[in-house]
Enzyme design. Structure first.
Site, PDB file in Angstrom:
ATOM      1  N   HIS A  56      14.576 -33.829  29.135  1.00  0.00           N
ATOM      2  CA  HIS A  56      13.863 -35.059  29.489  1.00  0.00           C
ATOM      3  C   HIS A  56      14.795 -36.270  29.523  1.00  0.00           C
ATOM      4  CE1 HIS A  56      10.388 -32.611  28.907  1.00  0.00           C
ATOM      5  NE2 HIS A  56      10.549 -32.528  27.602  1.00  0.00           N
ATOM      6  N   HIS A 218       6.921 -30.875  31.104  1.00  0.00           N
ATOM      7  CA  HIS A 218       7.519 -29.584  30.755  1.00  0.00           C
ATOM      8  C   HIS A 218       7.383 -28.574  31.892  1.00  0.00           C
ATOM      9  CE1 HIS A 218       6.754 -31.342  26.751  1.00  0.00           C
ATOM     10  NE2 HIS A 218       7.910 -30.784  26.477  1.00  0.00           N
TER      11      HIS A 218
END
Length: 334
Positions: A56, A218
């Site tokens: 991320h 995700h």
């Protein structure tokens, strides 16, 4: 699979070694997976610790530094850091004023940070936890019970970090962090799936000519799949979904902080063009934008797409947002 890596097994360690080489102001423990600002204990500040799965970036390690996080705990790709990492980070940044854990609402993060908080308290550390759950797209998903934590994490870490830098006590820093989360809503859009190094193929199937609305960070698919649309129509869907629920936050006519966040593979040319449409929709709906941030901040590896996060902000939150920050990924006023 075409990735600029040595191997899936070493991708996180290699990235941390690179961060250590690029940012000597950070103490990067590659083996134990903890990134700490070198002056974390100076000045008797409240410590801020966050973390989550890698993939991320720049969240979270890129936000360690003056005016933001004291430490970050990167897990394996899309995998929560373990309690020992979080406990080690808390001990490294505690100056006697307590530590705030900023936790995105994903099951592994919640459980592991909760366990770390219990262990820290047994060791005599004062710990507060703030849960970020700003995503309006889904209530429950593969990774969460309740709403997912996404772009508002940046707002929480920046504003809480500024308050800690000013010397605010732990309960006040935690209160501000919860207030920012409560005032923030997000919605994400995917134009392609992401590819994890271990899997080597897309995490979900998205045919040519289609997009996914309401995705998480995700690689989980969203709430709805549609034929590809122009940026102006995507902005209307995303902003509309955010404003529908942001109307619950007072004052309804107050200004907002706006984040147009790239998911990792969308160039700034497209992000700024998309932001033009976001700004148009907000103006048409009578929403005043006080501050704007455009770029890749809370990503999902190589996913193409973006998210929109809005936060109702009063004068105090704007002042803390504007306060100096100096991190690898975010800096102004320093």
């Amino acid at each position: 699979m075409r990735m600029l890596i040595n191997s899936p097994e070493t991708v996180v360690a290699d990235a941390l070694r690179g961060m250590a080489a690029a940012h000597p102001e950070l103490d990067v423990d590659v083996e134990r997976r903890v990134v700490v600002r070198r002056d974390a204990r100076a000045g008797g500040r409240v410590g801020l610790v966050s973390g989550g799965g890698s993939g991320h970036e720049p969240l979270h390690a890129g936000f360690v530094g003056h005016g933001m996080l004291s430490a970050a705990c990167p897990g394996e790709v899309f995998t929560s850091p373990v309690p020992d990492q979080v406990l080690r980070a808390a001990a490294a940044v505690d100056s006697g004023q307590g530590v705030l854990f900023v936790v995105k609402n994903y099951t592994g993060d919640v459980l592991n940070f909760e366990m770390a908080a219990e262990l820290a308290e047994e060791d005599g550390l004062r710990v507060e936890r703030v849960l970020v759950n700003d995503d309006v797209a889904v209530t429950d998903s593969l990774y969460t019970a309740g709403r997912r934590g996404t772009g508002a994490t940046l707002f929480v870490e920046k504003i809480a970090g500024a308050a800690a830098e000013e010397g605010a006590p732990l309960d006040r820093v935690a209160q501000l962090a919860r207030r920012v989360n409560a005032a923030s809503r997000s919605f994400g859009v995917a134009l392609s799936a992401c590819t994890t190094p271990a899997k080597g193929s897309p995490t979900f199937d998205l045919p040519d000519g289609e997009l996914e609305l309401g995705i998480g960070i995700h690689g989980e698919p969203g709430r709805e799949r549609r034929a590809m649309m122009p940026a102006r129509e995507i902005a209307e869907v995303a902003v509309g979904a955010v404003l529908e629920e942001l109307g619950e936050v007072a004052p309804a006519d107050g200004p907002v902080l706006a984040l147009v966040n790239g998911m990792g593979a969308t160039p700034l040319l497209e992000l700024y063009g998309f932001h033009a449409e976001v700004a148009r929709v907000l103006a048409e709906r009578g929403v005043t934008v006080a501050r704007t941030l455009v770029g890749n901040y809370v990503t999902s590896l190589d996913m193409a797409g973006c998210s929109v996060t809005l936060c109702r902000a009063d004068e105090e939150l704007l002042r803390l947002w504007d306060a100096p920050v100096r991190t690898a990924a975010l800096r102004w006023g320093c």
